[in-house]
Scaffold this active site. Structure first.
Site, PDB file in Angstrom:
ATOM      1  N   ILE A 138      32.263  41.826  44.436  1.00 53.97           N
ATOM      2  CA  ILE A 138      33.286  41.671  45.484  1.00 53.97           C
ATOM      3  C   ILE A 138      32.654  41.188  46.779  1.00 53.97           C
ATOM      4  CG2 ILE A 138      35.109  42.828  46.786  1.00 53.97           C
ATOM      5  CD1 ILE A 138      35.449  44.784  44.515  1.00 53.97           C
TER       6      ILE A 138
ATOM      7  N   GLY B 279      26.974  45.686  50.499  1.00 55.57           N
ATOM      8  CA  GLY B 279      27.036  45.638  49.036  1.00 55.57           C
ATOM      9  C   GLY B 279      27.202  44.206  48.568  1.00 55.57           C
TER      10      GLY B 279
ATOM     11  N   ARG C 131      33.063  50.670  42.534  1.00 52.21           N
ATOM     12  CA  ARG C 131      34.346  51.368  42.389  1.00 52.21           C
ATOM     13  C   ARG C 131      34.128  52.579  41.503  1.00 52.21           C
ATOM     14  NH1 ARG C 131      38.844  48.578  43.969  1.00 52.21           N
ATOM     15  NH2 ARG C 131      40.147  49.469  42.343  1.00 52.21           N
TER      16      ARG C 131
ATOM     17  N   GLU D 255      54.136  53.930  36.835  1.00 52.40           N
ATOM     18  CA  GLU D 255      53.246  53.233  37.785  1.00 52.40           C
ATOM     19  C   GLU D 255      53.689  53.599  39.205  1.00 52.40           C
ATOM     20  OE1 GLU D 255      50.396  51.023  38.021  1.00 52.40           O
ATOM     21  OE2 GLU D 255      50.903  51.486  40.096  1.00 52.40           O
TER      22      GLU D 255
ATOM     23  N   ALA E 287      39.089  43.246  34.048  1.00 54.17           N
ATOM     24  CA  ALA E 287      40.489  43.242  33.637  1.00 54.17           C
ATOM     25  C   ALA E 287      40.640  42.920  32.152  1.00 54.17           C
ATOM     26  CB  ALA E 287      41.253  42.214  34.476  1.00 54.17           C
TER      27      ALA E 287
ATOM     28  N   ASP F 165      39.201  50.661  33.492  1.00 54.76           N
ATOM     29  CA  ASP F 165      38.183  51.121  34.448  1.00 54.76           C
ATOM     30  C   ASP F 165      37.952  52.626  34.359  1.00 54.76           C
ATOM     31  OD1 ASP F 165      38.096  48.513  35.312  1.00 54.76           O
ATOM     32  OD2 ASP F 165      38.668  48.928  37.392  1.00 54.76           O
TER      33      ASP F 165
ATOM     34  N   HIS G 125      33.893  14.100  26.026  1.00 51.39           N
ATOM     35  CA  HIS G 125      33.187  13.470  27.139  1.00 51.39           C
ATOM     36  C   HIS G 125      34.204  12.928  28.137  1.00 51.39           C
ATOM     37  CE1 HIS G 125      30.087  11.292  29.271  1.00 51.39           C
ATOM     38  NE2 HIS G 125      30.843  10.202  29.223  1.00 51.39           N
TER      39      HIS G 125
HETATM   40  P1  FAD Z   1      43.999  49.168  37.491  1.00 54.02           P
HETATM   41  O1  FAD Z   1      44.210  47.718  37.528  1.00 54.02           O
HETATM   42  O2  FAD Z   1      43.233  49.800  38.603  1.00 54.02           O
HETATM   43  O3  FAD Z   1      45.433  49.821  37.384  1.00 54.02           O
HETATM   44  C1  FAD Z   1      45.624  51.184  37.435  1.00 54.02           C
HETATM   45  C2  FAD Z   1      47.032  51.438  37.919  1.00 54.02           C
HETATM   46  O4  FAD Z   1      47.335  52.818  37.716  1.00 54.02           O
HETATM   47  C3  FAD Z   1      47.228  51.178  39.410  1.00 54.02           C
HETATM   48  O5  FAD Z   1      48.253  50.233  39.588  1.00 54.02           O
HETATM   49  C4  FAD Z   1      47.626  52.546  39.993  1.00 54.02           C
HETATM   50  O6  FAD Z   1      48.616  52.431  40.992  1.00 54.02           O
HETATM   51  C5  FAD Z   1      48.166  53.265  38.771  1.00 54.02           C
HETATM   52  N1  FAD Z   1      48.030  54.715  38.819  1.00 54.02           N
HETATM   53  C6  FAD Z   1      46.889  55.434  38.972  1.00 54.02           C
HETATM   54  N2  FAD Z   1      47.163  56.757  38.892  1.00 54.02           N
HETATM   55  C7  FAD Z   1      48.494  56.863  38.676  1.00 54.02           C
HETATM   56  C8  FAD Z   1      49.360  57.972  38.516  1.00 54.02           C
HETATM   57  N3  FAD Z   1      48.911  59.228  38.515  1.00 54.02           N
HETATM   58  N4  FAD Z   1      50.661  57.723  38.339  1.00 54.02           N
HETATM   59  C9  FAD Z   1      51.153  56.451  38.318  1.00 54.02           C
HETATM   60  N5  FAD Z   1      50.367  55.371  38.453  1.00 54.02           N
HETATM   61  C10 FAD Z   1      49.053  55.571  38.639  1.00 54.02           C
HETATM   62  N6  FAD Z   1      38.125  41.908  37.102  1.00 54.02           N
HETATM   63  C11 FAD Z   1      38.016  40.779  36.378  1.00 54.02           C
HETATM   64  O7  FAD Z   1      37.975  40.841  35.141  1.00 54.02           O
HETATM   65  N7  FAD Z   1      37.969  39.556  36.986  1.00 54.02           N
HETATM   66  C12 FAD Z   1      38.018  39.428  38.328  1.00 54.02           C
HETATM   67  O8  FAD Z   1      37.977  38.310  38.839  1.00 54.02           O
HETATM   68  C13 FAD Z   1      38.131  40.599  39.113  1.00 54.02           C
HETATM   69  N8  FAD Z   1      38.206  40.523  40.454  1.00 54.02           N
HETATM   70  C14 FAD Z   1      38.365  41.666  41.178  1.00 54.02           C
HETATM   71  C15 FAD Z   1      38.429  41.553  42.565  1.00 54.02           C
HETATM   72  C16 FAD Z   1      38.593  42.690  43.335  1.00 54.02           C
HETATM   73  C17 FAD Z   1      38.679  42.558  44.832  1.00 54.02           C
HETATM   74  C18 FAD Z   1      38.698  43.957  42.708  1.00 54.02           C
HETATM   75  C19 FAD Z   1      38.908  45.198  43.519  1.00 54.02           C
HETATM   76  C20 FAD Z   1      38.622  44.077  41.337  1.00 54.02           C
HETATM   77  C21 FAD Z   1      38.437  42.934  40.555  1.00 54.02           C
HETATM   78  N9  FAD Z   1      38.331  42.994  39.177  1.00 54.02           N
HETATM   79  C22 FAD Z   1      38.181  41.850  38.444  1.00 54.02           C
HETATM   80  C23 FAD Z   1      38.376  44.281  38.458  1.00 54.02           C
HETATM   81  C24 FAD Z   1      39.779  44.505  37.872  1.00 54.02           C
HETATM   82  O9  FAD Z   1      40.726  44.501  38.911  1.00 54.02           O
HETATM   83  C25 FAD Z   1      39.810  45.849  37.126  1.00 54.02           C
HETATM   84  O10 FAD Z   1      38.790  45.876  36.156  1.00 54.02           O
HETATM   85  C26 FAD Z   1      41.142  46.039  36.442  1.00 54.02           C
HETATM   86  O11 FAD Z   1      42.206  45.995  37.358  1.00 54.02           O
HETATM   87  C27 FAD Z   1      41.169  47.390  35.700  1.00 54.02           C
HETATM   88  O12 FAD Z   1      42.400  47.535  35.067  1.00 54.02           O
HETATM   89  P2  FAD Z   1      42.996  48.979  34.746  1.00 54.02           P
HETATM   90  O13 FAD Z   1      44.282  48.726  34.027  1.00 54.02           O
HETATM   91  O14 FAD Z   1      41.982  49.813  34.099  1.00 54.02           O
HETATM   92  O15 FAD Z   1      43.278  49.654  36.160  1.00 54.02           O
HETATM   93  P1  NAD Z   2      29.330  46.023  42.243  1.00 51.72           P
HETATM   94  O1  NAD Z   2      28.816  47.120  41.427  1.00 51.72           O
HETATM   95  O2  NAD Z   2      29.512  44.682  41.630  1.00 51.72           O
HETATM   96  O3  NAD Z   2      28.366  45.796  43.484  1.00 51.72           O
HETATM   97  C1  NAD Z   2      28.052  46.809  44.392  1.00 51.72           C
HETATM   98  C2  NAD Z   2      26.811  46.374  45.168  1.00 51.72           C
HETATM   99  O4  NAD Z   2      26.619  47.286  46.224  1.00 51.72           O
HETATM  100  C3  NAD Z   2      25.545  46.379  44.318  1.00 51.72           C
HETATM  101  O5  NAD Z   2      24.836  45.197  44.525  1.00 51.72           O
HETATM  102  C4  NAD Z   2      24.792  47.591  44.836  1.00 51.72           C
HETATM  103  O6  NAD Z   2      23.394  47.466  44.705  1.00 51.72           O
HETATM  104  C5  NAD Z   2      25.242  47.613  46.283  1.00 51.72           C
HETATM  105  N1  NAD Z   2      25.143  48.910  46.944  1.00 51.72           N
HETATM  106  C6  NAD Z   2      25.437  50.135  46.436  1.00 51.72           C
HETATM  107  N2  NAD Z   2      25.259  51.084  47.384  1.00 51.72           N
HETATM  108  C7  NAD Z   2      24.859  50.437  48.506  1.00 51.72           C
HETATM  109  C8  NAD Z   2      24.541  50.855  49.819  1.00 51.72           C
HETATM  110  N3  NAD Z   2      24.586  52.139  50.155  1.00 51.72           N
HETATM  111  N4  NAD Z   2      24.172  49.934  50.723  1.00 51.72           N
HETATM  112  C9  NAD Z   2      24.110  48.622  50.379  1.00 51.72           C
HETATM  113  N5  NAD Z   2      24.403  48.167  49.151  1.00 51.72           N
HETATM  114  C10 NAD Z   2      24.784  49.057  48.229  1.00 51.72           C
HETATM  115  O7  NAD Z   2      30.683  46.571  42.894  1.00 51.72           O
HETATM  116  P2  NAD Z   2      31.849  45.834  43.672  1.00 51.72           P
HETATM  117  O8  NAD Z   2      31.414  44.522  44.191  1.00 51.72           O
HETATM  118  O9  NAD Z   2      32.391  46.840  44.604  1.00 51.72           O
HETATM  119  O10 NAD Z   2      32.909  45.594  42.526  1.00 51.72           O
HETATM  120  C11 NAD Z   2      33.391  46.683  41.735  1.00 51.72           C
HETATM  121  C12 NAD Z   2      33.686  46.234  40.343  1.00 51.72           C
HETATM  122  O11 NAD Z   2      34.839  45.389  40.341  1.00 51.72           O
HETATM  123  C13 NAD Z   2      32.590  45.371  39.732  1.00 51.72           C
HETATM  124  O12 NAD Z   2      31.584  46.141  39.129  1.00 51.72           O
HETATM  125  C14 NAD Z   2      33.332  44.569  38.725  1.00 51.72           C
HETATM  126  O13 NAD Z   2      33.397  45.303  37.524  1.00 51.72           O
HETATM  127  C15 NAD Z   2      34.718  44.421  39.315  1.00 51.72           C
HETATM  128  N6  NAD Z   2      34.880  43.059  39.877  1.00 51.72           N
HETATM  129  C16 NAD Z   2      34.786  41.987  39.046  1.00 51.72           C
HETATM  130  C17 NAD Z   2      34.930  40.715  39.541  1.00 51.72           C
HETATM  131  C18 NAD Z   2      34.832  39.562  38.598  1.00 51.72           C
HETATM  132  O14 NAD Z   2      34.906  39.779  37.403  1.00 51.72           O
HETATM  133  N7  NAD Z   2      34.685  38.337  39.095  1.00 51.72           N
HETATM  134  C19 NAD Z   2      35.161  40.503  40.890  1.00 51.72           C
HETATM  135  C20 NAD Z   2      35.249  41.605  41.715  1.00 51.72           C
HETATM  136  C21 NAD Z   2      35.110  42.873  41.201  1.00 51.72           C
END
Ligand code: FAD
Ligand code: NAD
Length: 464
Positions: free
Chosen positions: A188, A184, A274, A36, A321, A313, A443
């Site tokens: 997020i 967007g 993303r 990592e 996650a 992802d 309840h």
């Molecule tokens: P990641 O969590 O992205 O982990 C990948 C890891 O690989 C990273 O730590 C990176 O540093 C490491 N890595 C990459 N390449 C290399 C390399 N070559 N060598 C060593 N290490 C490397 N999902 C939910 O289910 N619920 C939520 O509420 C939610 N909220 C979110 C809010 C935000 C703001 C964001 C950005 C995302 C959110 N997500 C949420 C999405 C969630 O974070 C991802 O779906 C999840 O983290 C994906 O897990 P992963 O293990 O595939 O990858």
């Molecule tokens: P998203 O796909 O949820 O939303 C992106 C939004 O941007 C969409 O509504 C899309 O129509 C809009 N968009 C795209 N291009 C645009 C442009 N040029 N101008 C204006 N709007 C535009 O993506 P996100 O919010 O970046 O989140 C990424 C991923 O992270 C999500 O798909 C989700 O899988 C994960 N996530 C999950 C949670 C959760 O589970 N609660 C929270 C945060 C993120």
């Protein structure tokens, strides 16, 4: 100096996909190495799920106190408006991240996983190099689990830098932006837009599609839309962000009608999706087939290269996650010789907005062979007793008409995220409306609205 390590399983990426895979491999007695480059816990823990939910909670506390300072509420009043020290809130949030991060490190240690901090880069499908200081570690593995996750997407006219930020920076701002423009309106954008609106920023949202949260149907999103409207958040739908104005203090957009508009902004948060993290680590040397931008996998998360697996992802939607973790656990078991397939009936999705949205399985449908039954939180005692009943929230069940098999469940309302497990469980168990109707729900709880929606689907709801 070069050190060489031969390992049974190499996991690259320590997010919820990779670290769970590594722990499960360790539990199963497989010699496992995890690489990592950043923090254990990945995007989810360091700059995703956990920090965003912490800020959502803090913003809710601040808003409730601000409200009590404006006028007595629930018999509570505050003599003064609360003060926000955002930097201190961020320190509190970082403390939670640190605690979870050390927890993951301890779990990996207990599972006897070798953790290497550094950037892994493949020279072929089973050989990975990690630079450490002046030296290098060369790892050869029988099995490789790719879990490199995803990164925020940029817009061509709006590259990250200066006032244009991604969600990662938004979670650690030193000061509250007076004017925030969010580009967007997906997960997020609306989750974090809500945080900053509650904390007192003037928030404007720019979305290219005709509604916010376009992956959910209008009926589910309506309470969120109304909350944003009440809070004074301006939403421009079917609008395009063109780029920052010349002075860097406003975002130029084209509105639905084709007009140009300049939106003054201290910060522009770009949340347009993303993309999988496929660059810079030698993926091209691994002869792995792709599915568009994602790594292609089958129902066992096997890639086209033997004993190279990919999860989370990196392999496609939904980018959540819990999906990454479920795939990680499964792949570990397959490597250990168990027969597993990734075929969930449903993966729950939760949007932590105001109010929250949960969706599991089939969404709203006009399908002639289904029935839709809803129960409003307005008629649920628990919801009313914690101010979760007046915002238009409800539970909705979609069932097959012929045999009452539940195909989809959705809810919108405050605190409904906690119902996601029960909904997913019902779908995984193949529940019929009768099964939910025949389950005694405690309840007063929000879950009673699910019970009542099932009763209603059978034509005999009690409380409506
Ligand atoms: P990641 O969590 O992205 O982990 C990948 C890891 O690989 C990273 O730590 C990176 O540093 C490491 N890595 C990459 N390449 C290399 C390399 N070559 N060598 C060593 N290490 C490397 N999902 C939910 O289910 N619920 C939520 O509420 C939610 N909220 C979110 C809010 C935000 C703001 C964001 C950005 C995302 C959110 N997500 C949420 C999405 C969630 O974070 C991802 O779906 C999840 O983290 C994906 O897990 P992963 O293990 O595939 O990858
Ligand atoms: P998203 O796909 O949820 O939303 C992106 C939004 O941007 C969409 O509504 C899309 O129509 C809009 N968009 C795209 N291009 C645009 C442009 N040029 N101008 C204006 N709007 C535009 O993506 P996100 O919010 O970046 O989140 C990424 C991923 O992270 C999500 O798909 C989700 O899988 C994960 N996530 C999950 C949670 C959760 O589970 N609660 C929270 C945060 C993120």
């Amino acid at each position: 100096m070069t050190e060489t390590i031969a390992t049974k399983v190499l996991v690259v990426g320590g997010g919820p996909g990779g670290y769970v895979a590594a722990i499960r491999c360790g539990q199963l007695g497989l010699d496992t190495t995890l690489v990592e480059s950043g923090r254990l816990g990945g995007t989810c823990m360091a700059r995703g799920c956990i920090p965003s939910k912490a800020l959502i909670y803090a913003a809710g506390q601040f808003e409730a106190m601000s409200r009590a300072a404006e006028a007595p509420h629930l018999g509570i009043s505050l003599a003064q408006a609360p003060l926000l020290d955002l930097a201190a809130t961020v320190v509190w949030k970082d403390g939670i991240v640190d605690k979870l991060n050390s927890g993951v490190a301890a779990l990996l240690k207990r599972a006897k996983v070798r953790v290497i901090a550094g950037w892994g880069s493949f020279s072929d499908a089973k050989t990975c190099r990690v630079s450490i200081g002046a030296g290098e570690i060369v790892i050869t593995a029988e099995h490789v689990i790719l879990a490199t996750g995803s990164v925020p997407m940029e817009l061509p006219g709006l590259p990250f830098g200066g006032p244009v930020i991604s969600s990662a920076e938004a979670l650690s701002l030193a000061a509250l932006p007076k004017r925030l423009v969010v580009v967007g309106a997906g997960y997020i954008g609306i989750e974090l837009g809500t945080v900053f609106a509650k904390l007192g920023s003037e928030v404007t949202v720019v979305e290219s599609r005709p509604q916010i949260l376009p992956t959910y149907d209008r009926q589910l999103v309506e309470p969120v839309r109304r909350w944003l409207e009440r809070k004074g958040v301006t939403v421009h739908l079917e609008a395009s962000a063109l780029g920052m104005g010349r002075d860097g203090a406003a975002l130029e957009i084209e509105t639905r009608g084709g007009e140009g508009l300049s939106l003054p902004a201290d910060i522009v948060l770009v949340t347009v999706g993303r993309r999988p993290a496929t660059e810079g680590w030698g993926l091209e040397e691994m002869a792995v087939a792709m599915n568009g931008r994602f790594v292609q996998v089958d129902e066992r998360c096997a890639t086209s290269t033997r004993n190279v697996w990919a999860i989370g992802d990196l392999v496609g939607e939904p980018m959540l996650a819990h999906k990454a973790s479920a795939q990680g656990e499964m792949v570990a078991e397959i490597v250990a010789g168990k027969r597993r397939r990734f075929d969930p009936v449903a993966i729950p999705a939760v949007c932590f907005t105001e109010p929250e949205i949960v969706g599991v399985g089939l969404a709203a449908t006009d399908d002639a062979g289904t029935t839709v039954s809803m129960f409003p939180f307005q008629a649920n005692g628990r919801a009313l007793s914690m101010e979760a009943g007046e915002d238009g929230g409800f539970v909705r069940i979609i069932a097959r008409e012929s045999d009452h098999r539940i195909l989809g469940i959705q809810a919108v309302g405050r605190h409904v995220s906690e119902l996601a497990g029960e909904f997913a469980h019902a779908l995984e168990m193949g529940a019929l409306l009768e099964d939910v109707a025949g389950t005694i729900h405690a309840h007063p709880t929000l879950g009673e609205a699910f019970h009542e929606a099932a009763l209603r689907g059978l034509g005999h709801a009690i409380h409506i």
